[in-house]
Each structure stands twice: as structure tokens, then as C-alpha cells.
Design a protein around this motif. Structure first.
Motif, short mmCIF file in Angstrom:
data_model
loop_
_atom_site.label_atom_id
_atom_site.label_comp_id
_atom_site.label_asym_id
_atom_site.label_seq_id
_atom_site.Cartn_x
_atom_site.Cartn_y
_atom_site.Cartn_z
N ALA A 88 -57.85 -27.85 -25.90
CA ALA A 88 -59.04 -27.80 -25.06
C ALA A 88 -60.26 -27.46 -25.88
O ALA A 88 -60.25 -26.55 -26.70
CB ALA A 88 -58.83 -26.78 -23.95
N GLY A 89 -61.33 -28.23 -25.68
CA GLY A 89 -62.58 -27.96 -26.38
C GLY A 89 -62.67 -28.56 -27.77
O GLY A 89 -63.70 -28.46 -28.41
N ARG A 90 -61.64 -29.20 -28.23
CA ARG A 90 -61.66 -29.79 -29.57
C ARG A 90 -61.77 -31.30 -29.47
O ARG A 90 -61.01 -31.93 -28.78
CB ARG A 90 -60.41 -29.41 -30.35
CG ARG A 90 -60.44 -30.08 -31.72
CD ARG A 90 -59.54 -29.47 -32.69
NE ARG A 90 -60.04 -28.16 -33.03
CZ ARG A 90 -59.87 -27.61 -34.19
NH1 ARG A 90 -59.22 -28.23 -35.12
NH2 ARG A 90 -60.30 -26.41 -34.44
N GLY A 138 -62.38 -31.93 -34.05
CA GLY A 138 -63.44 -30.97 -33.79
C GLY A 138 -64.78 -31.49 -34.27
O GLY A 138 -64.85 -32.42 -35.07
N GLU A 139 -65.83 -30.88 -33.77
CA GLU A 139 -67.18 -31.33 -34.11
C GLU A 139 -67.52 -31.09 -35.58
O GLU A 139 -68.13 -31.93 -36.23
CB GLU A 139 -68.22 -30.65 -33.20
CG GLU A 139 -69.65 -31.08 -33.45
CD GLU A 139 -69.89 -32.58 -33.31
OE1 GLU A 139 -70.86 -33.06 -33.94
OE2 GLU A 139 -69.14 -33.28 -32.61
N GLY A 140 -67.12 -29.95 -36.13
CA GLY A 140 -67.39 -29.68 -37.55
C GLY A 140 -66.68 -30.67 -38.45
O GLY A 140 -67.26 -31.17 -39.43
N ALA A 141 -65.44 -30.99 -38.12
CA ALA A 141 -64.68 -31.97 -38.91
C ALA A 141 -65.30 -33.36 -38.78
O ALA A 141 -65.34 -34.13 -39.74
CB ALA A 141 -63.22 -31.99 -38.46
N ARG A 142 -65.81 -33.68 -37.58
CA ARG A 142 -66.45 -34.97 -37.37
C ARG A 142 -67.70 -35.10 -38.26
O ARG A 142 -67.89 -36.11 -38.92
CB ARG A 142 -66.84 -35.15 -35.89
CG ARG A 142 -67.37 -36.55 -35.57
CD ARG A 142 -67.97 -36.61 -34.18
NE ARG A 142 -69.25 -35.94 -34.12
CZ ARG A 142 -70.41 -36.51 -34.50
NH1 ARG A 142 -70.44 -37.73 -34.93
NH2 ARG A 142 -71.53 -35.83 -34.42
N ARG A 143 -68.50 -34.04 -38.30
CA ARG A 143 -69.70 -34.07 -39.15
C ARG A 143 -69.34 -34.17 -40.63
O ARG A 143 -69.98 -34.90 -41.38
CB ARG A 143 -70.58 -32.85 -38.88
CG ARG A 143 -71.40 -33.03 -37.62
CD ARG A 143 -72.36 -31.90 -37.39
NE ARG A 143 -71.66 -30.97 -36.49
CZ ARG A 143 -71.74 -29.68 -36.53
NH1 ARG A 143 -72.50 -29.08 -37.38
NH2 ARG A 143 -71.05 -28.94 -35.68
N ARG A 147 -68.65 -43.16 -31.99
CA ARG A 147 -68.11 -43.40 -30.64
C ARG A 147 -67.34 -42.19 -30.13
O ARG A 147 -67.38 -41.89 -28.94
CB ARG A 147 -67.23 -44.63 -30.62
CG ARG A 147 -68.03 -45.90 -30.69
CD ARG A 147 -67.19 -47.12 -30.46
NE ARG A 147 -68.01 -48.30 -30.56
CZ ARG A 147 -67.53 -49.52 -30.68
NH1 ARG A 147 -66.24 -49.72 -30.71
NH2 ARG A 147 -68.36 -50.54 -30.76
N ALA A 148 -66.60 -41.53 -31.01
CA ALA A 148 -65.84 -40.36 -30.60
C ALA A 148 -66.77 -39.27 -30.11
O ALA A 148 -66.48 -38.58 -29.14
CB ALA A 148 -64.97 -39.85 -31.76
N ARG A 149 -67.90 -39.12 -30.75
CA ARG A 149 -68.89 -38.13 -30.33
C ARG A 149 -69.49 -38.50 -28.98
O ARG A 149 -69.63 -37.67 -28.09
CB ARG A 149 -70.00 -38.02 -31.39
CG ARG A 149 -71.17 -37.17 -30.99
CD ARG A 149 -70.78 -35.74 -30.79
NE ARG A 149 -71.99 -34.98 -30.49
CZ ARG A 149 -71.98 -33.84 -29.89
NH1 ARG A 149 -70.87 -33.29 -29.54
NH2 ARG A 149 -73.10 -33.21 -29.64
N ALA A 150 -69.83 -39.77 -28.82
CA ALA A 150 -70.40 -40.23 -27.55
C ALA A 150 -69.39 -40.07 -26.42
O ALA A 150 -69.75 -39.68 -25.31
CB ALA A 150 -70.85 -41.67 -27.67
N LYS A 151 -68.15 -40.37 -26.71
CA LYS A 151 -67.08 -40.26 -25.70
C LYS A 151 -66.88 -38.79 -25.30
O LYS A 151 -66.69 -38.47 -24.13
CB LYS A 151 -65.78 -40.82 -26.27
CG LYS A 151 -64.65 -40.89 -25.30
CD LYS A 151 -63.45 -41.55 -25.99
CE LYS A 151 -62.23 -41.51 -25.10
NZ LYS A 151 -61.07 -42.09 -25.76
N ALA A 152 -66.96 -37.89 -26.26
CA ALA A 152 -66.79 -36.46 -25.97
C ALA A 152 -67.98 -35.92 -25.17
O ALA A 152 -67.83 -35.02 -24.35
CB ALA A 152 -66.65 -35.67 -27.26
#
Length: 152
Positions: free
Chosen positions: A19-21, A83-88, A145-150
Motif C-alpha cells: 500500500a502506498g508504493r 516507489g516514487e523515489g525509485a521511479r525518479r 505512464r506509471a506516475r500518471a496511473k498512480a
């Protein structure tokens, strides 16, 4: 009495993100994880052998292949971690990879004498069916896209 709620660790084991990731390695991201994993192993093993056995033949090319292996490995790790940090971090590495492919690809065409042997990124990845160009572009699209989807 069995527990009715699923823990974050159990969700991870089932392939879902806790949850939240932000999940990056599922769906189309799974293919990216697989390809980046293959490229990590291929570039690392090739460059390790070349650095040990043939370093004097083309030190620049073999060192750059080792750098590409590290970049591939970091992207693979980031996609799996999620996670957002890993995405960045993955976005930064995909951009670095794309810069490397274009920069080293151009360098190998302009000054081929500097590269007596090929790197993963030589000639824009021609020796690898141009996958080194396609992979970071696809990765950047997926990460966006993963960011937009989240966010939705």
C-alpha cells in the motif's frame, strides 16, 4: 484463527505493490525488468571478462561497457523496488543511458580509432539490434505512464 487481512509482505509475494508504493515492475514493467536484467548480466559478464583478459586491447571500450552494466543494474533494481523515489532514480538513469547511447554511439562513428573493440553502446547499439536505444526510450515512457496511473 487465520488472519483475514493481507500484509504488505504477502502482497509483495503475490506481485502487488505494498500500500502506498508505486509499482513499476508489473504489467509492461515486467518486460522492462526482464530486458534490463538480461542486459545487466550480459554487459557485466562481457566487460568483466574483457577488463580482466583483454584490458590492454581496448581499455576505453571495456570500461564504458562496465559503466553501462552498472546503469542497467541500477535501473533493474529501481524498477523492481518500486516507489516514487525509485521511479525518479530510474528516470535519471534512463536519461543517462540514452545520453550514453547517443554520445558514445556518435563518438564511435566519428573516431573509430578510439574504439578498437565495440561497447554495448557502439554505433547506437547496432550490435545489440538497437535495443540500447529502444530500451531507455521505452523505460522513460513506462515510468511516465506509471506516475500518471498512480496519480489517477
Amino acid at each position: 484463527m487465520p488472519e483475514t487481512t493481507t500484509s504488505a509482505a504477502a502482497q509483495d509475494a503475490q506481485g502487488a505493490a505494498p500500500a502506498g508504493r508505486l509499482s513499476l515492475g508489473t504489467g509492461p514493467g515486467r518486460l522492462l525488468v526482464t530486458l534490463y536484467g538480461i542486459f545487466t548480466v550480459a554487459a557485466a559478464s562481457r566487460s568483466l571478462y574483457q577488463l580482466i583478459a583483454q584490458f590492454d586491447r581496448a581499455p576505453l571500450a571495456y570500461s564504458l561497457s562496465a559503466v553501462s552494466a552498472v546503469v542497467y543494474g541500477f535501473i533493474t533494481f529501481s524498477l523492481v523496488r518500486g516507489g516514487e523515489g525509485a521511479r525518479r532514480a530510474a528516470i535519471a538513469c534512463c536519461r543517462l543511458e540514452l545520453l550514453g547511447v547517443f554520445g558514445i554511439g556518435t563518438w564511435t562513428l566519428v573516431d573509430s580509432a578510439a574504439f578498437p573493440d565495440a561497447t554495448v553502446w557502439s554505433d547506437y547499439g547496432m550490435g545489440y539490434l538497437f535495443i540500447p536505444v529502444i530500451l531507455p526510450v521505452t523505460g522513460l515512457i513506462w515510468l511516465r505512464r506509471a506516475r500518471a496511473k498512480a496519480a489517477a
